[in-house]
Write a protein that holds these residues in place. Sequence first.
Motif, short mmCIF file in Angstrom:
data_model
loop_
_atom_site.label_atom_id
_atom_site.label_comp_id
_atom_site.label_asym_id
_atom_site.label_seq_id
_atom_site.Cartn_x
_atom_site.Cartn_y
_atom_site.Cartn_z
N ASN A 128 -75.51 11.16 -105.10
CA ASN A 128 -74.35 10.60 -103.30
C ASN A 128 -73.29 11.03 -103.74
OD1 ASN A 128 -74.73 8.54 -103.13
ND2 ASN A 128 -75.59 8.39 -101.23
N VAL A 129 -73.08 10.75 -104.70
CA VAL A 129 -70.82 10.65 -105.59
C VAL A 129 -71.39 11.27 -107.30
CG1 VAL A 129 -71.47 8.05 -104.65
CG2 VAL A 129 -72.04 8.73 -106.86
N THR B 108 -70.23 12.64 -99.32
CA THR B 108 -70.46 12.65 -98.22
C THR B 108 -69.78 11.25 -97.07
OG1 THR B 108 -72.32 11.18 -97.96
CG2 THR B 108 -72.83 13.60 -98.49
N ASP B 109 -69.27 11.51 -96.13
CA ASP B 109 -69.32 10.77 -94.56
C ASP B 109 -70.11 9.46 -95.32
OD1 ASP B 109 -66.62 11.37 -93.85
OD2 ASP B 109 -68.20 12.73 -92.00
N MET B 110 -70.12 7.96 -95.25
CA MET B 110 -71.08 7.21 -95.58
C MET B 110 -70.64 6.32 -93.98
SD MET B 110 -71.34 6.66 -99.39
CE MET B 110 -72.00 8.48 -100.67
N THR C 285 -72.62 0.27 -99.37
CA THR C 285 -71.87 0.15 -99.61
C THR C 285 -71.63 -0.45 -98.40
OG1 THR C 285 -72.21 2.16 -97.35
CG2 THR C 285 -70.94 2.79 -99.22
N THR C 286 -70.59 -1.21 -97.98
CA THR C 286 -69.98 -2.84 -97.54
C THR C 286 -69.01 -1.60 -96.47
OG1 THR C 286 -68.28 -3.26 -98.30
CG2 THR C 286 -70.34 -4.41 -99.76
N ARG C 287 -68.91 -1.10 -96.41
CA ARG C 287 -67.62 -0.40 -94.94
C ARG C 287 -68.29 0.86 -94.85
NH1 ARG C 287 -62.24 -1.55 -97.85
NH2 ARG C 287 -63.19 -3.64 -98.63
N ASP C 288 -67.13 1.72 -94.14
CA ASP C 288 -67.59 3.07 -93.57
C ASP C 288 -66.76 4.18 -94.23
OD1 ASP C 288 -69.66 2.87 -91.39
OD2 ASP C 288 -67.57 2.41 -89.90
#
Length: 551
Positions: free
Chosen positions: A17-18, A53-55, A71-74
Motif C-alpha cells: 500500500n505504498v 491511500t489515506d491512512m 503509521t503513527t499519525r493520520d
Amino acid sequence: MIAETKQTYLQIHPKDNVLVALQDQKAGSLIYFNGQEFALKDAVAAKHKFTITDMTAGTEVYMYGVLVGKTTRDLPAGSLLTTENLKHAAESFSKKTEEYVWQAPDVSKWQNRTFQGYHRADGQVGTRNYWLVLPLVFCENRNIETLKNAFLKELGYTSTDKYEVQVRELAELYRQGKDLREYTFDAAPVYTSKQRLFPNVDGVKFIVHDGGCGGTREDSDNLCAILAGYCVNPNVAGITVLSLGCQHAQVSILQEKLKERDPSFSKPLLIFEQQKAASESAMLSDAILQTFRGIAEANKLERQPAPLDKLVVGVECGGSDGFSGISANPAVGYAADLIAALGGKVVLSEFPELCGVEQELINRCVDEETVNRFVTLMRDYAARAEAVGSGFDMNPSPGNIRDGLITDAIKSAGAAKKGGTSPVTDVLGYGQYIRRSGLTLLCTPGNDVESTTAMAGSGCTIQLFTTGLGTPTGNPISPVVKVSSNTSLATRLPDIIDLDAGPVISGEKTIEQLGEEMLEYIIGLAGGEFDTKAMELGQDDFIFWKRGVSL
C-alpha cells in the motif's frame, strides 16, 4: 514484481500500500496508479516511499508483500513515509503455515560448465590458493605484522603503490623547502612490483584480531571455531598459527574445532607458541623458515576443472539503500537460485535483517528440524539484543534511513531477497561449517564484517555483497564481489564496485538477465581469471562476533 507506472515509481508487490520513488518527485506531482489519481503532499526523493491511500494512525504498511511498519499519525494519500510517521512492525512467526513448492530456474545451459579450481583432499574445491597466517590471541598481532612485512614484498605479492609515491614526493619537496600549498598529485603513477616467486599461490594472507583472551570463554571458543573454519575453507592451502601460550584460546581448542569440521584434516598446520620458544626472534625465524617451505609446497598445486556444484557462495549486503531490495538483492537472489539449482551451496546470513520475513523462510524450510533451529536461533538472538537495551528495530543505520530504509522490517524484506526463492536446506549457528547443498541460513549479526568473516569461516569461497551507498569491505580468503544497487554509485566509486545493478532500475535489464550475468562473473572469478576490486585494494577485513561481557 510488477512493472512501474511511467517509469518513475514502483509497486514492488500487489499487496503493498505504498509506492517507491524511482526518481525524485516534486510536491504536488500527480500520481496515477490503479485507476487512482492523487497529488503528492510532500517532495519524495528517489528511493523513498509514499502512501497510495489515506491512512489513519495505526494503519499497517506493507512492502514486498509483508508488514513493515505502522503509521503513527493520520496520513493522506501521497504522503512521504518518514521515521516520524512510521514505526517498525513485523509479523509474528512460529511453525510452518503452508507447504512450499519451488519453481527452480532453467539451468540447462550451465549443466556441463566447469570452473578452474583448487581441489582439496577432503573433496572441497577452492577458488583461490592462499597460505594463511593467524594469531590465536591479540598479543601476537605485532608478530603477525612482522611476518607480513617480511613476506609480502619479497615474494612479489605487493607493489609500490600510488600512496607511497605521493608520500615520497611530499618528503622530497619538503626537504627542498618547497611550498606544498601548490602541490598536486598525479593519481596514476607507475607501479613497480616483483614477479611472484610462487605463481600458483594466490597470496599469503595475514589475520589480526582483538580476541583470544580477556573476554568470556564463549567468545574465545567462538573465535577458535571461526579460525578453524578458515583453516578448513578450501581457499586455504596451509596455515601458520602464532600462540602466546597462556590465553583462553588454546591450541588444543583450535585442534578440537578442526576435528569437528574435518576429522581427517590434513593440511599443513604450523603452530608456534611464544612462551615455549627460546626467544621471540628464534620463534619468528623458525616460523619464517617453515612457512616458506609450506608455501613452496602449496605452489605445486594447479587449477583443475570442477563442476559448478562445488561453488559455495555467500550473499551479503552493507551500506544498503532504498534501491537495494529492488535491483541488486533480487538479482543476487536469482544468481543464488541458479547456483542452488545446479547443486551448489548458498549462504544467507545477517539474522537481524531477516526480521519480518521469518514466516516466509520457515515455510521454505525442508523439515521441522530446520524450522525449529531457525526459530530458536532467531528468538535467542532477539532476546540477547533486548537484554542489553537494543532490538532488531534499531538495526537501520543513519545512512540506511537517509536513503529510504526507515524501519528494520523494510530493510529486512529487501535484504532477504538476496537468498532467492529456493528451499532452506539447513540453518547454522555462528561459527558452524556448511553441510548441505542449497540455501543455508547462517546466524550472524547485521554488521558487515562480522557477517562476511563468519561466511568465510563457514566455507564460502566467494561472496556477493550488495550496496547502495558504497563500502570497501573485503575478506582475507573469500573474494568479495561488490554489486551496486544504482548506477550513480557504480560511476562515482568504480574503484570499489565490481558489478552494477542500476540497469534494473532504469529498465535496461531484467533481474533474471542480471542474475545470469552474475553467475557468469562468478564462474570467471572462481577460475582465477580476474580479481575483485576489494582484492586489488588488499581489503582483508576480519572481525569475529563477541557475544559476552569482557572480564
